[in-house]
Design an enzyme around this catalytic site. Structure first.
Site, PDB file in Angstrom:
ATOM      1  N   ASP A  64      -5.863   0.886  -4.363  1.00  0.00           N
ATOM      2  CA  ASP A  64      -4.413   0.984  -4.464  1.00  0.00           C
ATOM      3  C   ASP A  64      -3.825  -0.307  -5.050  1.00  0.00           C
ATOM      4  O   ASP A  64      -2.767  -0.298  -5.666  1.00  0.00           O
ATOM      5  CB  ASP A  64      -3.791   1.297  -3.097  1.00  0.00           C
ATOM      6  CG  ASP A  64      -4.217   0.300  -2.024  1.00  0.00           C
ATOM      7  OD1 ASP A  64      -3.666   0.377  -0.908  1.00  0.00           O
ATOM      8  OD2 ASP A  64      -5.105  -0.531  -2.295  1.00  0.00           O
ATOM      9  N   HIS A  65      -4.533  -1.414  -4.876  1.00  0.00           N
ATOM     10  CA  HIS A  65      -4.139  -2.717  -5.440  1.00  0.00           C
ATOM     11  C   HIS A  65      -5.294  -3.667  -5.133  1.00  0.00           C
ATOM     12  O   HIS A  65      -6.206  -3.312  -4.383  1.00  0.00           O
ATOM     13  CB  HIS A  65      -2.859  -3.235  -4.770  1.00  0.00           C
ATOM     14  CG  HIS A  65      -2.972  -3.229  -3.296  1.00  0.00           C
ATOM     15  ND1 HIS A  65      -3.738  -4.132  -2.588  1.00  0.00           N
ATOM     16  CD2 HIS A  65      -2.490  -2.371  -2.359  1.00  0.00           C
ATOM     17  CE1 HIS A  65      -3.695  -3.847  -1.307  1.00  0.00           C
ATOM     18  NE2 HIS A  65      -2.946  -2.761  -1.129  1.00  0.00           N
ATOM     19  N   HIS A  71      -1.454  -9.352  -1.433  1.00  0.00           N
ATOM     20  CA  HIS A  71      -1.948  -8.552  -2.562  1.00  0.00           C
ATOM     21  C   HIS A  71      -1.712  -9.325  -3.844  1.00  0.00           C
ATOM     22  O   HIS A  71      -0.980 -10.306  -3.863  1.00  0.00           O
ATOM     23  CB  HIS A  71      -1.202  -7.217  -2.643  1.00  0.00           C
ATOM     24  CG  HIS A  71      -1.328  -6.412  -1.381  1.00  0.00           C
ATOM     25  ND1 HIS A  71      -0.526  -5.327  -1.099  1.00  0.00           N
ATOM     26  CD2 HIS A  71      -2.161  -6.541  -0.317  1.00  0.00           C
ATOM     27  CE1 HIS A  71      -0.859  -4.831   0.071  1.00  0.00           C
ATOM     28  NE2 HIS A  71      -1.848  -5.545   0.571  1.00  0.00           N
ATOM     29  N   SER A 123       0.816  -1.220   0.000  1.00  0.00           N
ATOM     30  CA  SER A 123       0.000   0.000   0.000  1.00  0.00           C
ATOM     31  C   SER A 123       0.847   1.265   0.000  1.00  0.00           C
ATOM     32  O   SER A 123       0.426   2.299  -0.521  1.00  0.00           O
ATOM     33  CB  SER A 123      -0.924  -0.005   1.216  1.00  0.00           C
ATOM     34  OG  SER A 123      -1.887  -1.018   1.079  1.00  0.00           O
TER      35      SER A 123
HETATM   36 ZN   LIG Z   1      -2.737  -5.030   2.267  1.00  0.00          ZN
END
Ligand SMILES: [Zn+2]
Length: 464
Positions: free
Chosen positions: A310-311, A420, A82
């Site tokens: 953000d992802h 992620h 992040s």
């Molecule tokens: Zn995370």
């Protein structure tokens, strides 16, 4: 012949008036006065779509007219964290995972769009459901080599002079030795903020009774660490929508406009635990905060709304095994996050697990394989290994892990990772300048496009 120059000017004047009359939007489009950037941490297109099936409605974020997609890799990995992701969105620069708005060597600091807004005389706010010093908000208001340096980030947020800062994370603002403090020094940042004229808010009532005046500045810290998951919230903790409503009221008093970043920070945490109900609950809360921004933009049309992530987290999948069906209604029934169900009393008396599933997930009858999973979890707790589940990092309680498993299987939601992923992330946008966010680009372009709309070039400087 004086009249001719008058004629010439009158000509120009008419042209401008015609233009404004013809297409006022055309004139305003390029330069939004306000930008509200919503970041669903860990949220990509699948999470958005699953939520629409769970809550049986179009999400507010998916009603915005413009759609874009962007890559999220960082300087040192296809899969970002992040910190590097938010750095890219805030500054237009790539950096390495865990670095906050600086180059990987920690020698050059990158100006953020929030700091540039300040430079333009605009007001600035950062909201989150994580600690306000956590990676995403930190990347808009501080510069440090390590996202873990939250003591220092708290000090930099004080120096940022931003107008509104709200979320969790009181532990980094109170002096060491104080209850729950995580500071290594005796700095009392709560009193430092007060000395700078900030209102310090610590619960929902304080937020609701806040008297907003011209120069109101707010530091809101509603929990020691991260705020509880939306499904586990108690009365005294405000929602992200309530925080957004107050923030917009404060910031919109500035005639020069404002920048506001609103993060649904714990969508990511629940997805790390592969916990579908927790993920959806926090996503719903985040979408309610987007609805507040959309409502505001109706009376303030020079507001650009951007909703992205953000992802992606967890590699969430719609559909598992061989079947062509899903059961999102399984998730809709759940009234407590898998984490909330997997901790507390139940750790002392794990046999409560059956009642907990009945009470909070409406599951009366378990399938044989589910019974087996639960018995394994209960036995681990009885053997004192209750916090050593296969997902030790993000969903350590064996019961939280097992509840997440049972609900994922029953709703037919799949997961590929506890971490992620590198999936590109969807962005939706509305308002002046939103058309510039169409297409497939990179997360650094999000920051650069915002800066371009405000006609600013983001600076960078050597850190002494
Ligand atoms: Zn995370």
């Amino acid at each position: 012949m004086k009249p001719s120059c008058l004629n010439k000017n009158r000509g120009w004047l008419l042209f401008i008036i015609a233009l404004t009359l013809l297409t006022p939007q055309a004139l305003l489009a390029a330069t939004p006065k306000n930008i509200i950037l919503y970041i669903g941490d860990g949220m990509a297109s699948t999470q958005r779509r699953v939520a629409e099936e769970v809550y049986k409605r179009r999400l507010a974020m998916n009603t915005l007219p413009v759609v874009g997609l962007y890559t999220t890799y960082s300087e040192d990995s296809i899969i970002t964290d992040s910190a590097a992701a938010a750095t890219a969105m805030a500054t237009g620069h790539k950096t390495e995972n865990s670095v906050i708005s600086m180059d990987a060597e920690g020698e050059i600091a990158y100006e953020t769009i929030a700091e540039a807004a300040r430079r333009l005389g605009k007001s600035v706010g950062l909201l989150t459901t994580t600690r306000i010093t956590h990676a995403t908000p930190a990347s808009f208001g501080s510069h440090t080599e390590s996202r873990g340096d939250e003591n220092n980030i708290a000090i930099q947020l004080l120096d940022s002079d931003f107008d509104v800062l709200m979320g969790g994370g009181r532990q980094n603002f109170v002096p060491k030795g104080t209850n729950k403090s995580r500071r290594w020094d005796n700095r009392n940042l709560l009193s430092d903020f007060r000395k700078k004229g900030y209102e310090i808010l610590q619960d929902r009532d304080a937020l609701k009774s806040l008297q907003i005046q011209k120069n109101t500045r707010v530091l809101g810290l509603f929990s020691d660490s991260h705020m509880p998951y939306y499904l586990d919230r108690t009365e005294e903790i405000p929602s992200l929508a309530e925080m957004t409503r107050v923030a917009v009221k404060i910031l919109s008093q500035n005639p020069k406009g404002f920048f506001l970043m609103v993060e649904g920070g714990r969508i990511d945490h629940a997805a790390h635990g592969n916990a579908p109900a927790g993920t959806m609950g926090d996503l719903l809360e985040f979408d309610n905060a987007v609805a507040v921004g959309i409502e505001f933009s109706k009376s303030a049309p020079s507001t650009l709304l951007l909703v992205g992530g953000d992802h992606e987290t967890g590699g969430m999948g719609m559909g598992i095994g061989g079947g062509y069906f899903m059961k999102p209604e399984v998730i809709k029934k759940v009234t407590r996050s898998e984490f909330g169900m997997g901790y507390g009393e139940i750790m002392k008396d794990p046999d409560l697990a059956y009642d907990v599933l009945k009470k909070y997930a409406g599951i009366e009858k378990l399938k044989p394989e589910e019974k087996k999973l639960l018995e394994v979890a209960i036995q681990h707790i009885k053997d004192g290994k209750g916090l050593k589940s296969p997902n030790k990092t993000y969903n350590p309680s064996w019961l939280g892990y097992t509840f997440s498993n049972i609900l994922s299987q029953r709703s037919r939601i799949g997961w590929t990772s506890y971490a992620h992923t590198g999936h590109p992330v969807m962005l939706t946008a509305g308002g002046p300048g939103s058309e510039t966010f169409m297409g497939f680009y990179d997360n650094t372009d999000v920051g650069l496009k915002m800066a371009a709309l405000w006609g600013v070039s983001l600076k960078s400087w050597k850190v002494e």
